[in-house]
Design a protein around this motif. Structure first.
Motif, PDB file in Angstrom:
ATOM      1  N   LEU A 159     -34.705 -22.747 -25.899  1.00  0.00           N
ATOM      2  CA  LEU A 159     -34.070 -23.440 -24.928  1.00  0.00           C
ATOM      3  C   LEU A 159     -34.204 -24.616 -24.501  1.00  0.00           C
ATOM      4  O   LEU A 159     -35.417 -25.255 -24.610  1.00  0.00           O
ATOM      5  CB  LEU A 159     -34.580 -22.480 -23.538  1.00  0.00           C
ATOM      6  CG  LEU A 159     -34.487 -20.859 -23.592  1.00  0.00           C
ATOM      7  CD1 LEU A 159     -34.812 -20.231 -22.034  1.00  0.00           C
ATOM      8  CD2 LEU A 159     -32.980 -20.485 -23.746  1.00  0.00           C
ATOM      9  N   LYS A 195     -33.831 -27.100 -21.481  1.00  0.00           N
ATOM     10  CA  LYS A 195     -33.480 -27.761 -20.052  1.00  0.00           C
ATOM     11  C   LYS A 195     -34.583 -28.627 -19.620  1.00  0.00           C
ATOM     12  O   LYS A 195     -35.799 -28.243 -19.108  1.00  0.00           O
ATOM     13  CB  LYS A 195     -33.330 -26.773 -19.000  1.00  0.00           C
ATOM     14  CG  LYS A 195     -32.753 -26.752 -17.764  1.00  0.00           C
ATOM     15  CD  LYS A 195     -31.360 -27.096 -17.606  1.00  0.00           C
ATOM     16  CE  LYS A 195     -30.639 -27.114 -16.286  1.00  0.00           C
ATOM     17  NZ  LYS A 195     -29.319 -27.174 -16.325  1.00  0.00           N
ATOM     18  N   THR A 255     -32.338 -22.218 -13.926  1.00  0.00           N
ATOM     19  CA  THR A 255     -32.125 -21.690 -15.403  1.00  0.00           C
ATOM     20  C   THR A 255     -33.275 -20.613 -15.792  1.00  0.00           C
ATOM     21  O   THR A 255     -33.182 -19.932 -16.763  1.00  0.00           O
ATOM     22  CB  THR A 255     -32.433 -22.804 -16.151  1.00  0.00           C
ATOM     23  OG1 THR A 255     -31.803 -24.048 -15.940  1.00  0.00           O
ATOM     24  CG2 THR A 255     -32.036 -22.410 -17.660  1.00  0.00           C
ATOM     25  N   VAL A 276     -32.816 -16.815 -17.135  1.00  0.00           N
ATOM     26  CA  VAL A 276     -32.044 -16.873 -18.455  1.00  0.00           C
ATOM     27  C   VAL A 276     -33.377 -16.003 -19.400  1.00  0.00           C
ATOM     28  O   VAL A 276     -33.149 -15.341 -20.443  1.00  0.00           O
ATOM     29  CB  VAL A 276     -31.871 -18.154 -19.026  1.00  0.00           C
ATOM     30  CG1 VAL A 276     -31.619 -18.007 -20.601  1.00  0.00           C
ATOM     31  CG2 VAL A 276     -30.376 -18.592 -18.456  1.00  0.00           C
ATOM     32  N   LEU A 301     -29.126 -25.967 -22.366  1.00  0.00           N
ATOM     33  CA  LEU A 301     -28.582 -25.592 -20.951  1.00  0.00           C
ATOM     34  C   LEU A 301     -28.123 -26.699 -20.048  1.00  0.00           C
ATOM     35  O   LEU A 301     -27.905 -26.211 -18.852  1.00  0.00           O
ATOM     36  CB  LEU A 301     -29.680 -24.703 -20.469  1.00  0.00           C
ATOM     37  CG  LEU A 301     -29.481 -23.334 -21.035  1.00  0.00           C
ATOM     38  CD1 LEU A 301     -31.000 -22.509 -21.215  1.00  0.00           C
ATOM     39  CD2 LEU A 301     -28.635 -22.133 -20.562  1.00  0.00           C
ATOM     40  N   ALA A 354     -25.754 -20.891 -16.053  1.00  0.00           N
ATOM     41  CA  ALA A 354     -27.056 -20.791 -17.090  1.00  0.00           C
ATOM     42  C   ALA A 354     -26.974 -19.269 -17.612  1.00  0.00           C
ATOM     43  O   ALA A 354     -27.123 -19.193 -19.014  1.00  0.00           O
ATOM     44  CB  ALA A 354     -28.380 -20.951 -16.510  1.00  0.00           C
ATOM     45  N   LEU A 401     -23.783 -18.977 -20.056  1.00  0.00           N
ATOM     46  CA  LEU A 401     -23.744 -19.701 -21.161  1.00  0.00           C
ATOM     47  C   LEU A 401     -24.956 -18.946 -22.395  1.00  0.00           C
ATOM     48  O   LEU A 401     -24.548 -18.930 -23.298  1.00  0.00           O
ATOM     49  CB  LEU A 401     -24.482 -20.993 -20.873  1.00  0.00           C
ATOM     50  CG  LEU A 401     -24.601 -21.970 -22.120  1.00  0.00           C
ATOM     51  CD1 LEU A 401     -23.262 -22.231 -23.068  1.00  0.00           C
ATOM     52  CD2 LEU A 401     -25.220 -23.433 -21.487  1.00  0.00           C
ATOM     53  N   ALA A 402     -26.038 -18.671 -21.775  1.00  0.00           N
ATOM     54  CA  ALA A 402     -27.007 -18.070 -22.748  1.00  0.00           C
ATOM     55  C   ALA A 402     -26.525 -16.633 -23.314  1.00  0.00           C
ATOM     56  O   ALA A 402     -26.463 -16.371 -24.492  1.00  0.00           O
ATOM     57  CB  ALA A 402     -28.240 -17.686 -22.099  1.00  0.00           C
TER      58      ALA A 402
END
Length: 328
Positions: free
Chosen positions: A1, A3, A13, A16, A89, A145, A148-149
């Motif tokens: 990840l 971010k 976030t 996630v 992200l 977030a 998207l993941a």
């Protein structure tokens, strides 16, 4: 990840990690972030390694040999192992470039394909990933977030967000319940007037509460002392200004309180993640995309908007609703 920053964005976030670990229990999850936020991420259950990327500091001394050596070591770390997937992200050029540095399976660099309302996004980021995923433009930061993941890794996220933060209880216990006034923020147009904090402090003190005031710089220190001095006009008031501390220590101190009233700031979003009773104050019409929402399971947390700021009576009434919901 990937971010990198800022604090509020990093907090939004965090769920996630729980989502991915639920969908793929054997997954190893690493996270690339600015060093200031690394101690907080190391408190998240399910993260294997937090990889620090001090881009802000590097930009100031890019020409120095020390920075070039640090950059080389960082790049070697990202390429040390082959990831099955990398997800940017953040949707910025710098975060997408970090994602591109990692050694990953072909076609498995994922990132944002479009801007969402009120969020930062830079168009070059979509060309630096293999799979640019389009997201509904009007969406809460938490949901952005998670969606998207989930789309990147092919699972369906379900349930309310789980932040997974581990806290260490401080050894000192207090007779009175404590409420934190999160008065500091990086933008002056998000502040709540000092006189309102003082009047709110008087009400809490009369109600038997102990007030704690976080601060992280000279301006916040001064504001905290002014609020403390005003709140202490009530007999037998208990008010404490916290010293400056690392972010993981702030997490522990905040978790030891029984509630928070705070402006739109990273520390205030940490209070949401800790699921504390919370009234969050907004001077702009942005609570819908970053504030606590009932659909996220935050029924004992309220986001208030006001012009130019939420009024004292409105905030006090919201606090009493929050307490009622917390004890229901």
């Amino acid at each position: 990840l990937v971010k990198l920053s800022s604090l509020g964005d990093v907090v939004h976030t965090m769920p996630v990690v729980h989502d991915i670990a639920t969908a793929y229990p054997a997954a190893r999850i690493d996270w690339v972030v600015e060093p200031a936020f690394a101690p907080l991420l190391r408190r998240i259950q399910g993260i294997a390694e937090v990889i620090e990327c001090p881009l802000r500091r590097w930009r100031r001394r890019w020409w120095s040999s020390a920075v070039r050596n640090e950059w080389r070591a960082f790049r070697e770390r990202l390429q040390r192992e082959r990831y099955d997937a990398v997800i940017d992200l953040q949707g910025l050029t710098k975060s997408a470039l970090v994602a591109r540095l990692a050694r990953v399976a072909p076609g498995q660099r994922h990132g944002l394909g479009n801007a969402t309302e009120g969020s930062g996004f830079e168009w070059p980021a979509r060309w630096l990933v293999d799979n640019a995923i389009r997201i509904e433009p009007r969406i809460h930061a938490l949901d952005r977030a998670r969606v998207l993941a989930a789309q990147a890794l092919g699972y369906s996220h379900q349930g309310t967000p789980e932040f997974g933060l581990r806290v260490i209880a401080p050894p000192v216990k207090h007779e009175r319940p404590s409420v934190a006034f999160v008065h500091g923020t990086s933008r002056d147009d998000k502040l709540w007037p000092i006189e309102n904090w003082v009047k709110l402090g008087e009400r809490f003190t009369v109600g038997g509460w102990r007030i704690v005031l976080p601060q992280g710089n000279a301006a916040e220190q001064t504001r905290a002392e002014l609020i403390a001095a005003g709140s202490q006009r009530v007999a037998n008031a208990q008010v404490e200004v916290w010293p400056s501390m690392m972010i993981d220590a702030a997490l522990d101190h905040l978790a030891a309180t029984q509630g928070v009233v705070g402006v739109d700031s990273g520390l205030s979003h940490m209070a949401v993640a800790l699921k504390l009773p919370h009234v969050q104050l907004y001077n702009h019409a942005t609570a819908w995309r970053t504030g606590p929402l009932p659909e996220h399971g935050m029924r004992h947390q309220i986001a208030l908007e006001g012009r130019p700021t939420p009024g004292l009576e409105t905030v006090w009434a919201a606090w009493n609703r929050v307490l009622e919901a917390a004890h229901a």
